[in-house]
Design a protein around this motif. Structure first.
Motif, PDB file in Angstrom:
ATOM      1  N   ASN B  12      94.776  73.322  68.060  1.00 42.23           N
ATOM      2  CA  ASN B  12      93.937  74.237  67.279  1.00 42.23           C
ATOM      3  C   ASN B  12      92.952  74.988  68.166  1.00 42.23           C
ATOM      4  N   LEU B 113      81.500  75.261  70.026  1.00 42.10           N
ATOM      5  CA  LEU B 113      81.074  74.365  68.944  1.00 42.10           C
ATOM      6  C   LEU B 113      81.540  74.928  67.599  1.00 42.10           C
ATOM      7  N   GLN B 114      82.754  74.544  67.241  1.00 43.56           N
ATOM      8  CA  GLN B 114      83.329  75.043  65.988  1.00 43.56           C
ATOM      9  C   GLN B 114      84.490  74.158  65.582  1.00 43.56           C
ATOM     10  N   THR B 115      84.908  74.266  64.318  1.00 44.52           N
ATOM     11  CA  THR B 115      86.102  73.566  63.845  1.00 44.52           C
ATOM     12  C   THR B 115      87.259  74.558  63.809  1.00 44.52           C
ATOM     13  N   PHE B 116      88.385  74.162  64.363  1.00 44.45           N
ATOM     14  CA  PHE B 116      89.500  75.093  64.498  1.00 44.45           C
ATOM     15  C   PHE B 116      90.753  74.605  63.766  1.00 44.45           C
ATOM     16  N   SER B 117      91.477  75.540  63.199  1.00 46.92           N
ATOM     17  CA  SER B 117      92.818  75.270  62.695  1.00 46.92           C
ATOM     18  C   SER B 117      93.735  76.274  63.377  1.00 46.92           C
ATOM     19  N   ASN B 172      80.201  68.670  59.836  1.00 46.31           N
ATOM     20  CA  ASN B 172      81.550  69.213  59.599  1.00 46.31           C
ATOM     21  C   ASN B 172      82.496  68.140  59.057  1.00 46.31           C
TER      22      ASN B 172
END
Lengths: 258, 258
Positions: B12, B113-117, B172
């Motif tokens: 991701n 600094l993040q959430t990934f798909s 998150n």
């Protein structure tokens, strides 16, 4: 048709609802609050009269909206002196409609599913309004009123509303507390909470299109024991957060192991 | 100046980072993944070559980005056969920079600094990029690279990065799990999860301007024992959610009692 209302309460929800009604041309005739100062502040915003005496409520309004905290609803009802044909609603998530039974012939619920602050104006058009009433004619009136301020009006019974409210506690109250925990963790190391905001935005935005079960990432889902152990160690001065970390981690793992 | 990179990983984060780099005119020369199919899929998106053999990495790139899961970083490093002057970074929140020591002379961290798909394109310009390096010249290179894709580049050391990552798990991973619990609670009663989405949006939006401690509402903060008891009863078939409800409620109460 409901053209004017009396608002009983002057808190966060009462304030935002009154503003939204007035914006759509519905008249707020009067605001009641136990605190005359709170009543005055809201009344001035919506050009209404105000009172802190329930026996002084104007006798002729199309709708009386009880928007006080749950624990105060009963007391308000016992001190009302209205004609028994008046339509009265409460706005609470977890209070059954039938608490109003016996105080009036026409009653219902007008529950906007949202979190409100006095100072933060919300866009009511986006808020699901959950309605319920003891007579079809009242239900229709509430539906029409709801549709003037919101694009989503749903007939939701008391039992369903309780379920919605429980889900809302997880997705709002508890989520917000986790934002606060995040802020506190950063503050100890003098790191800026702003660093987390894009992540918080994206976390919420993601589930608009992806079911949260699919959107889940992180050490708990992967059962990454090394990282989980490291995090628990970092929380050693905060045993209550450690406990929350453990239980939520275990819960994520259980759900995703299936 | 970093003009081209080799991406080690095709998950991701690797996918979203590669897309962002290419969009800003940085060339992705090659993609490595243990799965040749994953490597090929990402390589095609960014017009790169691909391999599933670490000994076949192109020898001349300005930067090698290790974007594999934390537990695989060590193995990747042990199988690299690069000139020891090559600049290598990892992208992990909880892995110290010095894991790279001994494998190359020039190393650092490039942590978005993040959430990934894989499927959800993110706007990188909004994402804080946290950088660290063992030499000032490498740090400068990483800073320049970071600024090409993001408006927020911060020098964050390994210890601070671990703290950020822990806070991110709460805001998150855990938050997303609470969205999932909310969805599950509604589903049991066949209520639509869409009803909660405006609340979820507003909960996240609110803390852009209001500190989450101030934004807190709900039965836990008010210590509304009747409602808390009702909610716990509603969760009686879900003892693990009951436990989470109790602990988070207690934690909110403790924080707001102070």
């Amino acid at each position: 048709m409901i053209e004017n209302v009396v608002i009983i309460g002057a808190g966060n929800l009462a304030t935002q609802l009154a503003l939204a009604l007035v914006e759509e041309g519905i008249r707020v005739k009067q605001v009641y609050s136990r605190s005359v100062e709170s009543a005055r502040v809201l009344a001035e915003k919506v050009n209404a009269s105000f009172t802190n005496d329930l026996s002084q409520l104007l006798p002729e309004a199309d709708l009386y909206v009880i928007a006080v905290k749950d624990s105060a609803i009963q007391e308000v009802l016992e001190n009302l002196s209205l004609n028994e044909n008046q339509l009265i609603v409460h706005t609470a998530g977890s209070v059954p409609m039938n608490i109003l039974e016996g105080f009036t012939q026409n009653y219902g619920v007008f529950y906007p599913l949202q979190t409100f602050s006095k100072s933060r104006k919300v866009d009511f058009s986006d808020i699901p309004v959950c309605i319920e009433a003891n007579h079809p004619s009242s239900l229709l009136k509430l539906e029409k009123l709801g549709k003037r301020i919101s694009s989503t009006v749903n007939q939701i019974n008391s039992d369903e509303r309780k379920t919605l409210h429980l889900a809302a506690v997880f997705t709002n109250n508890f989520v917000n507390h986790f934002y606060a925990i995040g802020a506190e963790i950063l503050q100890v190391k003098k790191l800026d909470f702003d660093l987390l905001k894009p992540l918080i935005r994206e976390t919420a935005a993601k589930i608009e299109n992806i079911h949260p079960l699919e959107a889940q990432t992180g050490p708990a889902k992967r059962n990454d024991k090394a990282m989980i152990g490291q995090h628990l160690k970092m929380l050693q001065d905060k045993p209550e957060y450690q406990k929350i970390y453990s239980f939520v981690t275990e819960s994520i793992f259980q759900v995703h192991q299936k």
